[in-house]
Design an enzyme around this catalytic site. Structure first.
Site, PDB file in Angstrom:
ATOM      1  N   SER A  74       0.828  -1.204   0.000  1.00 47.41           N
ATOM      2  CA  SER A  74       0.000   0.000   0.000  1.00 47.41           C
ATOM      3  C   SER A  74       0.870   1.265   0.000  1.00 47.41           C
ATOM      4  O   SER A  74       1.685   1.460  -0.903  1.00 47.41           O
ATOM      5  CB  SER A  74      -0.932  -0.039   1.214  1.00 47.41           C
ATOM      6  OG  SER A  74      -1.833   1.047   1.197  1.00 47.41           O
ATOM      7  N   HIS A  97      -2.698  -1.084  -4.295  1.00 48.68           N
ATOM      8  CA  HIS A  97      -4.153  -1.109  -4.479  1.00 48.68           C
ATOM      9  C   HIS A  97      -4.672   0.319  -4.506  1.00 48.68           C
ATOM     10  O   HIS A  97      -3.916   1.277  -4.394  1.00 48.68           O
ATOM     11  CB  HIS A  97      -4.830  -1.923  -3.384  1.00 48.68           C
ATOM     12  CG  HIS A  97      -4.584  -1.408  -2.005  1.00 48.68           C
ATOM     13  ND1 HIS A  97      -4.913  -2.115  -0.876  1.00 48.68           N
ATOM     14  CD2 HIS A  97      -4.029  -0.258  -1.551  1.00 48.68           C
ATOM     15  CE1 HIS A  97      -4.584  -1.416   0.186  1.00 48.68           C
ATOM     16  NE2 HIS A  97      -4.048  -0.293  -0.212  1.00 48.68           N
TER      17      HIS A  97
END
Length: 355
Positions: A74, A97
């Protein structure tokens, strides 16, 4: 020196503040021209905190090398991929993501929800732009790859995707002076604010790598110079003692020289007086007083030369001036034995008989 940053806790406002402070301090302090090594093992965190760190990295004047030691997920994935050189260990992975919503909407005005969604969309777009810059891909392509899912990549896949440059090898470690990090220790870290003490060996190695300063060689050189200085000091003390001894000897010899010169002068003065006494210029009875009165030989000789020869013309007890002193046969023999003429002997005899 110690130019390493560890990102192991969730990325938050607090951790971002601490990391930015470390980057700033290292970019302005000692060795500011040397690379910063940033080690990442993190599951991610706040997107806004992530951008704070990314901006600090982008404006840092020195090189920042990033190393993935296990997980760069992330927000941590973007930080890792923003390094000037990006190395990943063989079994590490990267995950990217979309921005995740962390707010639960309950009885909130629609306008407020729309405003917040708009801000999240801006963050999401900015994140894809940052990933595109770091990977060389287009934002739309990355957005399509992560749409509705978490995209996990192995070390090789992260390199192929453009998120990493190379798998960390021994050669790379040596070339860029990267540490051999204990992954369990890194995973066990709770916050970047926990300071890790640098060991003596690490400090010595850092000085050599970052400043080409060989502390061990410098210490050995200092010890050698100290030993040499101690030796020279001892030699100086010995020479000083020898010089003192020689000075004393010179002073003694000078004193002896002066004494010998005085003896010679005294001997010459006595000889001059005796000669004058023999010529009848001065009686022997005043010899000691005369020698004391005249310190120099020339003054004595000048004085004696000016005295008239009168003592030889008058015999002891005679009122007739010019009376002749006669020598006995014994005295003649004595004069002959001494190598003195009878006339001189007579003068000496007359001077001795005259008061």
């Amino acid at each position: 020196m110690y130019r390493e940053i560890y990102i192991t806790a969730d990325i938050s406002k607090e951790t971002a503040t601490d990391i930015v402070a470390q980057i700033k301090a290292m970019s302005e302090g000692i060795g500011a021209n040397q690379p910063i090594k940033m080690y990442v093992n993190c599951f991610g965190g706040s997107a806004t905190a992530m951008f704070t760190i990314l901006d600090a990295m982008a404006t840092c004047p020195c090189e920042i090398i990033t190393v993935n030691l296990g997980e760069a997920d992330s927000a941590a994935a973007l930080i890792f991929s923003a390094g000037s050189k990006r190395f990943i260990t063989e079994n590490s992975r990267v995950m990217i993501h979309e921005v995740r919503l962390s707010t639960l909407y309950s009885a909130e005005p629609l306008s407020q929800i729309e405003a917040e969604l708009k801000e999240f969309q801006i963050l999401n777009d900015n994140m894809f732009k940052a990933l595109a810059k770091n990977t060389g891909k287009k934002p739309e392509e990355i957005k399509a790859d992560v749409f509705g899912k978490d995209l996990y990549l192995s070390a090789e896949e992260a390199i192929e995707y453009g998120l990493a440059d190379a798998i960390l090898t021994t050669e790379i470690k040596e070339k860029y002076s990267l540490k051999k990090v204990d992954l369990e220790t890194v995973r066990g870290s709770k916050t970047t604010k926990e300071k890790r003490m640098i060991t003596k060996e690490e400090a010595i190695k850092a000085l050599k790598n970052d400043f080409d300063m060989d502390v061990v060689a410098i210490k050995a050189d200092n010890e050698a110079k100290t030993a040499e200085l101690t030796s020279l000091k001892a030699e100086k003390e010995q020479l000083t003692a020898s010089n003192t001894e020689l000075t004393t000897k010179v002073e003694t010899l000078e004193a002896e020289k002066v004494a010998e010169a005085a003896k010679v002068v005294n001997a010459k003065k006595e000889a001059a007086f005796d000669k004058a006494a023999g010529e009848g210029r001065i009686p022997l009875a005043v010899k000691e007083e005369t020698l004391k009165a005249f310190k120099g030989l020339e003054d004595l000789e000048g004085y004696l030369a000016k005295l008239p020869v009168v003592l030889s013309n008058k015999a002891k007890g005679s009122s007739e001036p010019g009376a002749v002193v006669e020598l006995t046969e014994t005295e003649k023999a004595t004069a002959k034995k001494m190598g003195v003429s009878e006339e001189d002997f007579k003068k000496t005899k007359a001077a001795q008989q005259t008061k």
